[in-house]
Design a protein around this motif. Structure first.
Motif, mmCIF file in Angstrom:
data_model
loop_
_atom_site.group_PDB
_atom_site.id
_atom_site.type_symbol
_atom_site.label_atom_id
_atom_site.label_comp_id
_atom_site.label_asym_id
_atom_site.label_seq_id
_atom_site.Cartn_x
_atom_site.Cartn_y
_atom_site.Cartn_z
ATOM 1 N N TYR A 1 0.824 -1.071 -0.090
ATOM 2 C CA TYR A 1 0.039 -0.007 0.022
ATOM 3 C C TYR A 1 0.974 1.218 -0.062
ATOM 4 O O TYR A 1 0.624 2.053 -0.854
ATOM 5 N N GLY A 2 1.873 1.260 0.853
ATOM 6 C CA GLY A 2 2.589 2.344 0.943
ATOM 7 C C GLY A 2 3.596 2.704 -0.430
ATOM 8 O O GLY A 2 3.589 3.818 -0.893
ATOM 9 N N LEU A 3 3.843 1.735 -1.106
ATOM 10 C CA LEU A 3 4.510 1.849 -2.441
ATOM 11 C C LEU A 3 3.871 2.257 -3.568
ATOM 12 O O LEU A 3 4.009 3.208 -4.386
ATOM 13 N N SER A 4 2.317 1.887 -3.408
ATOM 14 C CA SER A 4 1.537 2.550 -4.590
ATOM 15 C C SER A 4 1.210 3.818 -4.113
ATOM 16 O O SER A 4 1.052 4.456 -4.926
ATOM 17 N N GLU A 5 0.957 4.316 -2.919
ATOM 18 C CA GLU A 5 0.902 5.610 -2.707
ATOM 19 C C GLU A 5 1.879 6.627 -2.925
ATOM 20 O O GLU A 5 1.908 7.581 -3.360
ATOM 21 N N THR A 6 3.299 5.804 -2.948
ATOM 22 C CA THR A 6 4.265 6.730 -3.352
ATOM 23 C C THR A 6 4.433 7.022 -4.652
ATOM 24 O O THR A 6 4.471 7.853 -5.096
ATOM 25 N N ILE A 7 4.032 6.006 -5.387
ATOM 26 C CA ILE A 7 4.092 5.952 -7.000
ATOM 27 C C ILE A 7 2.815 7.065 -7.162
ATOM 28 O O ILE A 7 3.042 7.940 -8.078
ATOM 29 N N THR A 8 1.806 6.967 -6.445
ATOM 30 C CA THR A 8 0.886 8.136 -6.701
ATOM 31 C C THR A 8 1.081 9.524 -6.486
ATOM 32 O O THR A 8 0.884 10.368 -7.628
ATOM 33 N N LYS A 9 1.887 9.685 -5.634
ATOM 34 C CA LYS A 9 2.383 11.133 -5.195
ATOM 35 C C LYS A 9 3.461 11.378 -6.056
ATOM 36 O O LYS A 9 3.828 12.756 -6.285
ATOM 37 N N ALA A 10 4.397 10.475 -6.608
ATOM 38 C CA ALA A 10 5.410 10.535 -7.539
ATOM 39 C C ALA A 10 4.967 11.183 -8.727
ATOM 40 O O ALA A 10 5.744 11.935 -9.758
ATOM 41 N N ILE A 11 3.669 10.900 -9.360
ATOM 42 C CA ILE A 11 3.282 11.140 -10.879
ATOM 43 C C ILE A 11 3.412 12.866 -10.865
ATOM 44 O O ILE A 11 3.963 13.153 -11.859
ATOM 45 N N PRO A 12 2.607 13.609 -9.962
ATOM 46 C CA PRO A 12 2.713 14.799 -10.414
ATOM 47 C C PRO A 12 4.219 15.612 -10.251
ATOM 48 O O PRO A 12 4.554 16.424 -10.988
ATOM 49 N N LEU A 13 4.773 14.964 -9.376
ATOM 50 C CA LEU A 13 6.290 15.443 -9.290
ATOM 51 C C LEU A 13 7.207 15.170 -10.479
ATOM 52 O O LEU A 13 7.964 16.051 -10.679
ATOM 53 N N ILE A 14 6.919 14.033 -11.034
ATOM 54 C CA ILE A 14 7.833 13.684 -12.079
ATOM 55 C C ILE A 14 7.360 14.901 -13.309
ATOM 56 O O ILE A 14 8.413 15.343 -13.686
ATOM 57 N N LEU A 15 5.994 15.285 -13.514
ATOM 58 C CA LEU A 15 5.586 16.164 -14.629
ATOM 59 C C LEU A 15 6.153 17.339 -14.110
ATOM 60 O O LEU A 15 6.954 18.158 -14.986
ATOM 61 N N ILE A 16 5.627 17.776 -13.003
ATOM 62 C CA ILE A 16 6.304 19.148 -12.648
ATOM 63 C C ILE A 16 7.894 19.505 -12.622
ATOM 64 O O ILE A 16 8.412 20.474 -13.197
ATOM 65 N N SER A 17 8.369 18.501 -12.157
ATOM 66 C CA SER A 17 10.157 18.914 -11.865
ATOM 67 C C SER A 17 10.719 18.551 -13.404
ATOM 68 O O SER A 17 11.429 19.410 -13.400
ATOM 69 N N SER A 18 10.113 17.717 -14.269
ATOM 70 C CA SER A 18 10.784 17.667 -15.481
ATOM 71 C C SER A 18 10.754 19.148 -16.134
ATOM 72 O O SER A 18 11.538 19.626 -17.042
ATOM 73 N N GLY A 19 9.346 19.564 -16.262
ATOM 74 C CA GLY A 19 9.259 21.014 -16.661
ATOM 75 C C GLY A 19 9.985 22.188 -16.112
ATOM 76 O O GLY A 19 10.716 22.912 -16.918
ATOM 77 N N LEU A 20 10.108 21.892 -14.607
ATOM 78 C CA LEU A 20 11.186 22.845 -13.922
ATOM 79 C C LEU A 20 12.562 22.681 -14.429
ATOM 80 O O LEU A 20 13.234 23.892 -14.694
ATOM 81 N N CYS A 21 13.027 21.505 -14.860
ATOM 82 C CA CYS A 21 14.434 21.467 -15.390
ATOM 83 C C CYS A 21 14.571 22.329 -16.553
ATOM 84 O O CYS A 21 15.643 22.942 -16.873
ATOM 85 N N LEU A 22 13.599 22.368 -17.413
ATOM 86 C CA LEU A 22 13.852 23.269 -18.797
ATOM 87 C C LEU A 22 13.906 24.678 -18.383
ATOM 88 O O LEU A 22 14.512 25.366 -18.834
ATOM 89 N N ALA A 23 12.953 25.054 -17.448
ATOM 90 C CA ALA A 23 13.020 26.556 -16.994
ATOM 91 C C ALA A 23 14.350 26.919 -16.216
ATOM 92 O O ALA A 23 15.001 27.847 -16.407
ATOM 93 N N TYR A 24 14.822 26.017 -15.360
ATOM 94 C CA TYR A 24 16.130 26.260 -14.604
ATOM 95 C C TYR A 24 17.421 26.390 -15.293
ATOM 96 O O TYR A 24 18.341 26.849 -15.012
ATOM 97 N N ARG A 25 17.480 25.220 -16.295
ATOM 98 C CA ARG A 25 18.317 25.232 -17.253
ATOM 99 C C ARG A 25 18.630 26.592 -17.952
ATOM 100 O O ARG A 25 19.724 26.919 -18.517
ATOM 101 N N ALA A 26 17.496 27.398 -18.285
ATOM 102 C CA ALA A 26 17.790 28.643 -18.894
ATOM 103 C C ALA A 26 17.891 29.786 -17.823
ATOM 104 O O ALA A 26 17.870 30.980 -18.320
ATOM 105 N N LYS A 27 18.097 29.404 -16.727
ATOM 106 C CA LYS A 27 18.281 30.162 -15.507
ATOM 107 C C LYS A 27 17.009 31.030 -15.203
ATOM 108 O O LYS A 27 17.103 32.197 -14.867
ATOM 109 N N LEU A 28 15.880 30.434 -15.574
ATOM 110 C CA LEU A 28 14.450 31.190 -15.209
ATOM 111 C C LEU A 28 14.160 30.494 -13.886
ATOM 112 O O LEU A 28 13.433 29.239 -13.688
ATOM 113 N N TRP A 29 13.987 31.365 -12.826
ATOM 114 C CA TRP A 29 13.755 30.485 -11.520
ATOM 115 C C TRP A 29 12.065 30.656 -11.424
ATOM 116 O O TRP A 29 11.522 31.642 -10.833
#
Length: 361
Positions: A59-87
């Motif tokens: 159960y804990g592992l499934s909840e961990t993946i559930t909460k990781a889903i939005p983090l994967i999407l958002i952090s991938s997008g943030l990498c694009l902005a941060y590599r351009a030095k846009l905070w």
């Protein structure tokens, strides 16, 4: 008498980078653990509870993946902005802006073919987040407005907009007075892996966009423009790279992925628009740490997101079992971010400790 000075480091080997990040993470966890004794809790007990409840049960592992889903999407997008030095600090607002447009689409699903409802909702969610991100980029170039301030303030604009809608014009007639919109039709909801809350379509999109973001950054001309703009703006200007184009596209993609994450949470878990803090458990802010700990590498964001997804699940567990307030989890994450930023500083700079006329590292 000693004198400390710093000098820019131009050679960053992979081994040095990995060593500093691991050391920063270990020191961060040790330092963050000190907050538990302040609440009368054994830090080893708390850390054990966090790890066991998030990674060592089905159960804990499934909840961990559930909460990781939005983090994967958002952090991938943030990498694009941060590599351009846009905070970009406004992913939370961009997520909610995406939710608003996705909700409007879902509430009007009856006039669309059912097969198109989910694709249109995801497109609307991505558009909402992208517009919010691009607005901050436009303000930066049109009025020299610092993007840290503008994206941070836009978070509050989105929060207030969601609250206005759920308490006002979009308050559902079938929700017994609760400030929710009406539930979406079945055609606007996502399927789950049986026995879990993992909405596999959003998980697939997260993995796909993480890989695409990595490819864009490392293998395309636009990715080169992003990296050059972030590393040397003067060289980018001489190469004829438009800072406005890079800013708008990088921030638009970053915001768009946050909006996509919000749409996944709506369609996969909630099935209606509700309180901002219920739609997002601070994913927009946690994703900033995820992007940093991954070294702005979208592929590594997948692993970092799972780690922080586990921390969020473990945080819920220690709240319930040990009676700790949720703020403890925020402090825990904040300490980790502080140490990672400090590690990044030492990764970019050499330290020289001088004694008299001699210097040594």
């Amino acid at each position: 008498m000693f004198r400390i000075s710093f000098e820019k480091r131009y050679d960053r080997s992979r081994r040095l980078t990995l060593t500093i990040y691991l050391l920063s993470l270990i020191l961060a966890i040790l330092a963050a653990s000190l907050i538990f004794p302040l609440r009368g809790v054994n830090p080893l007990t708390a850390l054990q509870k966090i790890l066991l409840s998030s990674f060592f049960s089905s159960y804990g592992l499934s909840e961990t993946i559930t909460k990781a889903i939005p983090l994967i999407l958002i952090s991938s997008g943030l990498c694009l902005a941060y590599r351009a030095k846009l905070w970009n600090i406004g992913s939370e607002g961009q997520l909610l802006a995406g939710c608003i447009l996705a909700t409007w689409t879902g509430l009007n699903a009856s006039i669309m073919p059912s097969v198109l409802v989910l694709p249109l909702m995801f497109m609307a969610g991505m558009l909402g987040g992208a517009l919010f991100g691009m607005l901050a980029a436009w303000l930066k170039h049109r009025f020299c407005m610092n993007e840290v301030i503008s994206t941070l303030m836009l978070n509050y604009v989105a929060i207030e907009a969601v609250q206005y809608l759920i308490y006002g014009p979009w308050k559902g007639k079938t929700q017994w007075g609760f400030p929710y919109t009406d539930n979406f039709p079945v055609s606007a909801t996502l399927g789950l892996i049986p026995g879990t809350r993992i909405h596999y379509l959003t998980l697939t999109l997260g993995l796909l966009f993480s890989a695409l973001s990595y490819f864009l950054l490392s293998r395309t001309t636009f990715g080169f423009e992003i990296r050059l703009s972030g590393e040397n703006q003067r060289a980018a200007d001489r190469a004829g790279i438009s800072p406005l184009k890079v800013s708008l596209l990088a921030m638009g993609l970053s915001g768009g992925l946050a909006g996509l994450a919000g749409t996944g949470e709506l369609c996969g878990i909630h099935h209606h628009l509700t309180y901002p803090w219920a739609v997002s458990s601070g994913y927009g802010f946690t994703a900033i740490i995820v992007a940093w700990i991954s070294g702005m590498n979208p592929l590594l964001c997948i692993l970092s997101s799972i780690f922080f997804g586990g921390l969020l699940v473990g945080g819920d567990a220690v709240q319930i079992s040990l009676g700790l307030p949720f703020a403890v989890v925020n402090v825990f994450n904040g300490v980790i971010l502080f140490f990672l930023i400090t590690g990044e500083f030492f990764l970019e700079n050499r330290i020289f400790i001088r004694r008299g006329g001699n210097a040594g590292t």
